[in-house]
Design an enzyme around this catalytic site. Sequence first.
Site, PDB file in Angstrom:
ATOM      1  N   ASP A  73       0.935  -1.202   0.083  1.00 14.04           N
ATOM      2  CA  ASP A  73      -0.018  -0.046   0.082  1.00 14.04           C
ATOM      3  C   ASP A  73       0.907   1.208   0.161  1.00 14.04           C
ATOM      4  O   ASP A  73       1.581   1.546   1.042  1.00 14.04           O
ATOM      5  CB  ASP A  73      -0.910  -0.134   1.181  1.00 14.04           C
ATOM      6  CG  ASP A  73      -1.876   1.023   1.279  1.00 14.04           C
ATOM      7  OD1 ASP A  73      -1.664   2.144   0.425  1.00 14.04           O
ATOM      8  OD2 ASP A  73      -3.015   0.799   1.515  1.00 14.04           O
ATOM      9  N   LYS A 113      -6.510  10.198  -2.013  1.00 19.35           N
ATOM     10  CA  LYS A 113      -5.633  10.902  -1.095  1.00 19.35           C
ATOM     11  C   LYS A 113      -4.796  11.898  -1.837  1.00 19.35           C
ATOM     12  O   LYS A 113      -5.360  12.774  -2.721  1.00 19.35           O
ATOM     13  CB  LYS A 113      -4.837  10.115  -0.339  1.00 19.35           C
ATOM     14  CG  LYS A 113      -5.564   8.793   0.439  1.00 19.35           C
ATOM     15  CD  LYS A 113      -6.419   9.518   1.202  1.00 19.35           C
ATOM     16  CE  LYS A 113      -7.014   8.408   2.435  1.00 19.35           C
ATOM     17  NZ  LYS A 113      -7.789   7.376   1.812  1.00 19.35           N
TER      18      LYS A 113
END
Length: 387
Positions: free
Chosen positions: A176, A201
């Site tokens: 990730d 994000k």
Amino acid sequence: MANQNPKNLPGLNTRAIHHGKSFASETGTVMPPIFPSSTFMHGNPEGFDYTRSGNPNFRILESLLSSIEVCKFSSVFASGVSAITAIASTLKSGDLVLCEENLYGCTVRLFEKVFEKFGIRTQWVDFTTPEALNTIKTIKPAMVWLESPTNPLLKIIDIKEVCEVASSGGIPVVVDNTFSTPIIQRPLELGATLSLTSTTKYINGHSDALGGAICTHDKLWQERLCFAQKALGLQPSPFDCWLITRGIKTLPLRLERQVANAAAIADELAKHPRVNWIRYPFRSDHPQQAIAKKQMQSGGGIITARVNGDAKDTYLFCKALKHFTMAESLGGIESLVCHPATMTHASVDSEMKKHLGIDENLVRFSIGCEDLSDLIDDLNQAFAQTK
């Protein structure tokens, strides 16, 4: 920040801006349009049929992500959680996933509260210790799942070292990469099988769209992910893909400002008498600074700190900030402050939080693009209010 330019490709800023095909060549449009259609006429030249299994806006964003990640394949999803679900759906009952013990709270919740019901097992280890590598060899998991930097403690894992051990046993490694993005770190170049990111994000960067993406060089994995996108209904909306495509064009510029602000604020926080300790990957007091500098282009835009005082003082400090909004998420142009114990990691077992050090005095800052002096002044005034 270094302008990464591998394999004689155009520069990073150029690759982020030029998305290639717009699927509207007859108009000469410079920016790609939104294709909100749920279905397409049979036999069209591009092979589209139903948006759940593909849309021009998906392909445009996927081509951009492949370009900046320097990979063969990218798949986009409705959210970071959707991307996680797509990978997990390739596992079968009885499979064991060896996970870094400090993962994003929603990842933990998915594995422990959802996938476990279908027979997918998890084992949690600290991948900053040598014992973790031995664990890979001993238990031979179906998959290894990492974050680096981790959320919220900013632990740095030696991705290349883990991938070398895992690949020797034919074990896929998922990283990730949400906190770093491919601008700062490219897990595939370090040996990872899959590089996952929540495009909600930094990639989008404006806190106005949800999305997720998985990048890989492996054609078989790409086929599995495309199947999951279609079969499980994990596809994003064309509009969100359009927003993220727009956002990604300024990613290098935004990150340059965010990283510069974060590095300076980390130094200021480290000197403050109300701060017990801080974590920022490129500071000399970070336990894995050497690894961070080996595999990252910069320290990123996230800072984690433990403040002095009781739980009430910490909460009041977060609420007293004016330019830092207390909110979930991260990576936007605006600065945010998060209280992980009651927000991002609220669903994590209390004993595990205690073990990891995610206590009531821990705060996580996502540094934005505001003027540095205003952010520092804001932190100081909030501390002054909660003495």
